[in-house]
Motif scaffolding. Structure first.
Motif, PDB file in Angstrom:
ATOM      1  N   ALA A  13       0.863  -1.175   0.000  1.00 60.36           N
ATOM      2  CA  ALA A  13       0.000   0.000   0.000  1.00 60.36           C
ATOM      3  C   ALA A  13       0.895   1.220   0.000  1.00 60.36           C
ATOM      4  N   SER A  27       2.949   2.378   9.091  1.00 60.23           N
ATOM      5  CA  SER A  27       2.648   1.886   7.738  1.00 60.23           C
ATOM      6  C   SER A  27       1.235   1.336   7.569  1.00 60.23           C
ATOM      7  N   LEU A  29      -1.599   1.784   6.243  1.00 60.66           N
ATOM      8  CA  LEU A  29      -2.217   2.680   5.260  1.00 60.66           C
ATOM      9  C   LEU A  29      -3.558   2.144   4.741  1.00 60.66           C
ATOM     10  N   SER A  30      -3.654   0.836   4.585  1.00 54.80           N
ATOM     11  CA  SER A  30      -4.847   0.242   3.976  1.00 54.80           C
ATOM     12  C   SER A  30      -6.060   0.312   4.888  1.00 54.80           C
ATOM     13  N   VAL A  38      -6.129  -8.054   0.963  1.00 56.37           N
ATOM     14  CA  VAL A  38      -4.741  -8.518   1.177  1.00 56.37           C
ATOM     15  C   VAL A  38      -4.745  -9.931   1.774  1.00 56.37           C
ATOM     16  N   ARG A  42      -3.159 -13.380   0.593  1.00 54.54           N
ATOM     17  CA  ARG A  42      -2.287 -14.235   1.421  1.00 54.54           C
ATOM     18  C   ARG A  42      -2.747 -15.695   1.409  1.00 54.54           C
ATOM     19  N   THR A  54      10.944  -4.659   8.217  1.00 49.95           N
ATOM     20  CA  THR A  54       9.482  -4.695   8.336  1.00 49.95           C
ATOM     21  C   THR A  54       9.076  -5.460   9.594  1.00 49.95           C
ATOM     22  N   ASP A  58       7.195  -3.197  12.219  1.00 50.62           N
ATOM     23  CA  ASP A  58       5.738  -3.479  12.305  1.00 50.62           C
ATOM     24  C   ASP A  58       5.405  -4.602  13.283  1.00 50.62           C
ATOM     25  N   PRO A  60       4.844  -7.747  12.498  1.00 50.23           N
ATOM     26  CA  PRO A  60       3.629  -8.354  11.920  1.00 50.23           C
ATOM     27  C   PRO A  60       3.489  -9.835  12.266  1.00 50.23           C
ATOM     28  N   LEU A  61       2.276 -10.342  12.032  1.00 50.47           N
ATOM     29  CA  LEU A  61       2.048 -11.785  12.181  1.00 50.47           C
ATOM     30  C   LEU A  61       2.110 -12.472  10.819  1.00 50.47           C
ATOM     31  N   LEU A  62       1.724 -11.705   9.778  1.00 52.16           N
ATOM     32  CA  LEU A  62       1.730 -12.217   8.400  1.00 52.16           C
ATOM     33  C   LEU A  62       0.844 -13.450   8.243  1.00 52.16           C
ATOM     34  N   ARG A  65      -6.140 -13.502   8.692  1.00 49.36           N
ATOM     35  CA  ARG A  65      -7.015 -13.268   9.845  1.00 49.36           C
ATOM     36  C   ARG A  65      -8.362 -12.653   9.482  1.00 49.36           C
ATOM     37  N   GLU A 148       5.832  -8.754   0.482  1.00 49.96           N
ATOM     38  CA  GLU A 148       5.128  -7.642   1.149  1.00 49.96           C
ATOM     39  C   GLU A 148       6.094  -6.585   1.693  1.00 49.96           C
TER      40      GLU A 148
HETATM   41  N1  HJL Z   1      -1.309  -3.969   1.446  1.00 51.25           N
HETATM   42  C1  HJL Z   1      -0.779  -3.461   2.577  1.00 51.25           C
HETATM   43  N2  HJL Z   1      -1.407  -2.453   3.217  1.00 51.25           N
HETATM   44  C2  HJL Z   1      -0.867  -1.887   4.333  1.00 51.25           C
HETATM   45  O1  HJL Z   1      -1.449  -0.927   4.878  1.00 51.25           O
HETATM   46  C3  HJL Z   1       0.343  -2.422   4.860  1.00 51.25           C
HETATM   47  N3  HJL Z   1       0.909  -1.906   5.973  1.00 51.25           N
HETATM   48  C4  HJL Z   1       0.939  -3.494   4.183  1.00 51.25           C
HETATM   49  N4  HJL Z   1       2.099  -4.013   4.722  1.00 51.25           N
HETATM   50  C5  HJL Z   1       2.508  -5.369   4.609  1.00 51.25           C
HETATM   51  C6  HJL Z   1       3.519  -5.652   5.636  1.00 51.25           C
HETATM   52  O2  HJL Z   1       3.960  -6.973   5.551  1.00 51.25           O
HETATM   53  C7  HJL Z   1       3.002  -5.329   7.046  1.00 51.25           C
HETATM   54  O3  HJL Z   1       3.980  -5.651   7.917  1.00 51.25           O
HETATM   55  C8  HJL Z   1       1.717  -6.050   7.332  1.00 51.25           C
HETATM   56  O4  HJL Z   1       0.644  -5.225   6.944  1.00 51.25           O
HETATM   57  C9  HJL Z   1       1.460  -6.383   8.781  1.00 51.25           C
HETATM   58  O5  HJL Z   1       1.054  -7.683   8.790  1.00 51.25           O
HETATM   59  P1  HJL Z   1      -0.035  -8.280   9.763  1.00 51.25           P
HETATM   60  O6  HJL Z   1      -1.140  -7.255   9.854  1.00 51.25           O
HETATM   61  O7  HJL Z   1       0.565  -8.565  11.082  1.00 51.25           O
HETATM   62  O8  HJL Z   1      -0.474  -9.535   9.099  1.00 51.25           O
HETATM   63  N5  HJL Z   1       0.376  -3.989   3.060  1.00 51.25           N
END
Ligand code: HJL
Ligand code: NAD
Length: 214
Positions: A13, A27, A29-30, A38, A42, A54, A58, A60-62, A65, A148
Motif C-alpha cells: 500500500a 505503515s 495505510l490500507s 490482502v 495471502r 518490516t 511493524d 507483523p504476524l503475516l 485473519r 510484502e
Molecule cells: N497492502 C498493505 N497495506 C498496508 O497498509 C500495509 N501496511 C501493508 N504491509 C505489509 C507488511 O507486511 C506489514 O507488515 C503487514 O501489513 C502487517 O502484517 P499483519 O497485519 O501482522 O499480518 N500492506
C-alpha cells in the motif's frame, strides 16, 4: 519465467506520494476493506516474504485473519541473522511455518531461532541471492509467493527482474519526508526501461488498487 521458481506477486500500500510508511515507520495505510483483499491474497499464495526491517518496525504476524483460510509460510530476509527473538513471527513459529533466510557469511548463532521452530536457510555469500533463494523455495514445492516489502526488499526483487505481478493500493494520504520509505528503495534504475502492463483497476471507497503484470 523459469519454471523452477515460484510466481512472485509484489503487494503493498502506498500514499499518494509513493511512500509505504511515514518517516517514523507508521505503515498501516490500507482500509479494513483493503486488508480483507490482502488477506484473500495471502490465503491464495504458498508463502509471504518480508525483509527484516518490516518485522522489526511493524512486528507483523503475516497470517490470514480477516478471512478464513490457510496461513502461508512466512519468509523473512535477514542477511545478518539479527531478527528480534521476541518478534511475533518468531514467537509463533512452532504453530505457523516460518523461514529465516540469512547469508552464508552471517556468523550469528542461528540456534536461538531453530529452537523456536524457525527453519533457517543460508543463501548467498554477503547479500541474500534472491534468484538462488527462489530456486530453493521452488524445490520445496512453493509455487507462488507474495512479497510484502519493505522498500529495500522490493528493490532486490525488481533489480533481479523477479516480479511477475504488482498489486499496489493507492491510499488517500500524503506522507512526504525524504527519509520516509518509498515503494522501492535501493540504488534504483538509471534508465526508464522496467515497464509493467496495467491489467486491472479496482476502486475501494477512497482507495485504488492497481494490478500490473510483467
Ligand atoms: N497492502 C498493505 N497495506 C498496508 O497498509 C500495509 N501496511 C501493508 N504491509 C505489509 C507488511 O507486511 C506489514 O507488515 C503487514 O501489513 C502487517 O502484517 P499483519 O497485519 O501482522 O499480518 N500492506
Ligand atoms: N505499506 C506497505 O505496504 C508496507 C509493506 C511492508 C513494509 N512497510 C514499511 O517499510 C519499512 C521497512 O522497509 P525497509 O526498506 O527499511 O526494509 P525491509 O523491510 O525491506 O528490510 C530490509 C532488510 O531486509 C534484509 N534483506 C532484504 N533483501 C535482502 C537481500 N537481497 N540480501 C540481504 N538482505 C536482504 C536486510 O536485512 C535488509 O536490511 C517499515 O517502515 C514498514 O512499516 C510498508
Amino acid at each position: 519465467m523459469e519454471k523452477s521458481r515460484p510466481y512472485v506477486i509484489l503487494s503493498a500500500a502506498i500514499s499518494i506520494d509513493g511512500k509505504i510508511a511515514t518517516r517514523t515507520g507508521k505503515s498501516n495505510l490500507s482500509s479494513r476493506k483493503d486488508l480483507v483483499r490482502v488477506h484473500n491474497l495471502r490465503k491464495s499464495v504458498d508463502a509471504v516474504l518480508v525483509g527484516k526491517n518490516t518485522v522489526n518496525v511493524d512486528d507483523p504476524l503475516l497470517t490470514v485473519r480477516y478471512v478464513k483460510g490457510k496461513n502461508p509460510i512466512r519468509i523473512i530476509l535477514d542477511s545478518k541473522g539479527s531478527l528480534s527473538i521476541k518478534s511475533n513471527v518468531v514467537k509463533t513459529a512452532k504453530k505457523i511455518p516460518t523461514m529465516l533466510v540469512v547469508s552464508e557469511n552471517s556468523s550469528k548463532n542461528v540456534k536461538k531461532f531453530t529452537t523456536k521452530g524457525v527453519q533457517v536457510i543460508r543463501c548467498g555469500k554477503k547479500k541474500i541471492d534472491i534468484k538462488k533463494l527462489l530456486k530453493i523455495l521452488g524445490k520445496k514445492g512453493i509455487k507462488k509467493i507474495a512479497v510484502e516489502g519493505g522498500g529495500t526488499t522490493n528493490w532486490y526483487f525488481f533489480k533481479e527482474k523477479l516480479v511477475d505481478e504488482i498489486v499496489v493500493t493507492i491510499t488517500p494520504y500524503v506522507l512526504g519526508g525524504s527519509t520516509a520509505i518509498s515503494l522501492v528503495e535501493g540504488v534504483g534504475f538509471g534508465k526508464i526501461s522496467n515497464s509493467f502492463k496495467l491489467k486491472k483497476i479496482e476502486k475501494i471507497q477512497n482507495e485504488i488498487v492497481l494490478h500490473y503484470m510483467s
